[in-house]
Design a protein around this motif. Structure first.
Motif, mmCIF file in Angstrom:
data_model
loop_
_atom_site.group_PDB
_atom_site.id
_atom_site.type_symbol
_atom_site.label_atom_id
_atom_site.label_comp_id
_atom_site.label_asym_id
_atom_site.label_seq_id
_atom_site.Cartn_x
_atom_site.Cartn_y
_atom_site.Cartn_z
ATOM 1 N N THR A 183 -0.536 14.091 -4.036
ATOM 2 C CA THR A 183 -1.505 14.692 -4.954
ATOM 3 C C THR A 183 -2.784 15.222 -4.280
ATOM 4 O OG1 THR A 183 -2.507 12.523 -5.377
ATOM 5 C CG2 THR A 183 -0.721 13.231 -6.847
ATOM 6 N N GLU A 184 -3.224 14.555 -3.217
ATOM 7 C CA GLU A 184 -4.446 14.984 -2.565
ATOM 8 C C GLU A 184 -4.180 15.759 -1.283
ATOM 9 O OE1 GLU A 184 -7.422 12.035 -1.997
ATOM 10 O OE2 GLU A 184 -7.326 11.294 -4.057
ATOM 11 N N ALA A 185 -3.444 15.148 -0.369
ATOM 12 C CA ALA A 185 -3.154 15.834 0.893
ATOM 13 C C ALA A 185 -2.132 16.942 0.708
ATOM 14 C CB ALA A 185 -2.670 14.825 1.937
ATOM 15 N N LYS A 186 -1.246 16.781 -0.268
ATOM 16 C CA LYS A 186 -0.207 17.777 -0.587
ATOM 17 C C LYS A 186 0.655 18.097 0.641
ATOM 18 C CE LYS A 186 -2.967 19.931 -4.252
ATOM 19 N NZ LYS A 186 -2.292 19.177 -5.338
ATOM 20 N N VAL A 187 1.051 17.030 1.327
ATOM 21 C CA VAL A 187 1.933 17.217 2.480
ATOM 22 C C VAL A 187 3.347 16.710 2.196
ATOM 23 C CG1 VAL A 187 0.052 17.123 4.148
ATOM 24 C CG2 VAL A 187 1.201 14.994 3.485
ATOM 25 N N ALA A 190 0.805 -1.217 0.000
ATOM 26 C CA ALA A 190 0.000 0.000 0.000
ATOM 27 C C ALA A 190 0.839 1.269 0.000
ATOM 28 C CB ALA A 190 -0.927 0.007 1.216
ATOM 29 N N VAL A 191 2.152 1.131 0.217
ATOM 30 C CA VAL A 191 3.005 2.321 0.368
ATOM 31 C C VAL A 191 3.019 3.193 -0.886
ATOM 32 C CG1 VAL A 191 5.366 3.121 0.725
ATOM 33 C CG2 VAL A 191 4.430 1.288 2.159
ATOM 34 N N PRO A 192 3.210 2.670 -2.096
ATOM 35 C CA PRO A 192 3.236 3.544 -3.280
ATOM 36 C C PRO A 192 1.956 4.361 -3.437
ATOM 37 C CG PRO A 192 4.098 1.392 -3.834
ATOM 38 C CD PRO A 192 3.509 1.272 -2.454
ATOM 39 N N GLU A 193 0.800 3.718 -3.246
ATOM 40 C CA GLU A 193 -0.460 4.440 -3.381
ATOM 41 C C GLU A 193 -0.602 5.488 -2.289
ATOM 42 O OE1 GLU A 193 -4.244 5.510 -4.882
ATOM 43 O OE2 GLU A 193 -2.477 4.529 -5.727
ATOM 44 N N LEU A 194 -0.181 5.156 -1.061
ATOM 45 C CA LEU A 194 -0.249 6.110 0.052
ATOM 46 C C LEU A 194 0.623 7.329 -0.237
ATOM 47 C CD1 LEU A 194 -1.144 6.907 2.892
ATOM 48 C CD2 LEU A 194 0.762 5.537 3.789
ATOM 49 N N VAL A 195 1.844 7.110 -0.721
ATOM 50 C CA VAL A 195 2.738 8.221 -1.044
ATOM 51 C C VAL A 195 2.141 9.085 -2.140
ATOM 52 C CG1 VAL A 195 4.988 8.837 -1.987
ATOM 53 C CG2 VAL A 195 4.807 7.017 -0.280
#
Length: 250
Positions: free
Chosen positions: A245-249, A235-240
């Motif tokens: 792109t969404e959280a922009k952190v 799940a790490v690649p999708e989380l990053v």
């Protein structure tokens, strides 16, 4: 010594609050109320000083409608000698108005020490104690975590970020109490019974016109539901990607 402790009736903070129909107050239906924790520690500090100085007297003062009498009675059941209610339909949001009413009562009392809690959790303004000190022309030490009194003077410790501050002051003085000074005693059955017979004076609060008013209360926006993107290292690649792109952190 003659010691005054100013206390406030506050709701239990471990509940979900609802805003009242007027949009400027909390809906009290179903809420439990008690002495503000900081104020309870101030009461305990006063009682400990009384025990160390025979012949001393502790008085509690609370501003508000008749429901504050229950809060005063709890302080009396802890061992306080007598209570004073400064009667008002409600407690103003304006800390200076509250401080003015309290100072008017306190100025003729001949107190050696006046104690407050550091703040009340319902408003979190933390200004009334210091304002009372200014109105009475007395030295003030705020947010104390230790206290020594003797020979008409005192020494208090304040916890700072990464440091401690030791302050010495003459009496009479005004102090506000922080967490860590003590653990407030619980009322005994004997104390609860005795409190019913202790004097509780009711006086009209001398409140000035408020200069600070509360316009509207709003609850914080509901948080968006969380999303599970997978399990384990897969799940790490999708989380990053989502963090970028969404959280922009990232």
């Amino acid at each position: 010594m003659k010691i005054a402790v100013c206390i406030k009736r506050v709701p239990d903070m471990d509940v979900r609050f609802r805003i009242g129909a007027d949009n400027v107050s909390v809906d009290e239906a179903g809420l439990k109320f008690d002495i503000n924790d900081f104020d309870a520690w101030a009461v305990e500090a006063a009682l400990q000083l009384r025990d160390k100085n025979p012949g001393s007297e502790v008085i509690v003062i609370s501003l508000g409608p008749d429901v504050v009498q229950e809060t005063i009675r709890k302080a009396l059941s802890m061992g306080v000698a007598r209570g004073i209610q400064l009667k008002a339909e409600k407690v103003p949001f304006d800390g200076f108005a509250v401080a003015t009413a309290l100072a008017t009562e306190l100025k003729t009392g001949g107190y050696d020490l006046i104690l407050f809690g550091k703040m009340s959790p319902d408003s979190s303004n933390g200004v009334v104690g210091a304002m009372v000190a200014e109105l009475l022309g007395l030295p003030c030490v705020t947010a104390i975590s230790s206290l020594e009194i003797g020979d008409a003077q005192g020494k208090a410790k304040r916890e700072l970020e990464g440091a401690q501050e030791i302050v010495e002051f003459p009496l009479p003085a005004v102090l506000t109490v922080d967490e860590g000074l003590n653990t407030a005693r619980l009322p005994s059955l004997k104390g609860i019974m005795a409190a019913k017979k202790k004097p509780l004076d009711v006086k009209p609060a001398q409140l000035p016109e408020a200069n600070l008013t509360l316009r509207k209360l709003e609850l914080p926006a509901e948080r968006k539901a969380g999303r599970v993107v997978g399990e384990g290292t897969a799940a790490v690649p999708e989380l990053v990607k989502l963090l970028q792109t969404e959280a922009k952190v990232l």
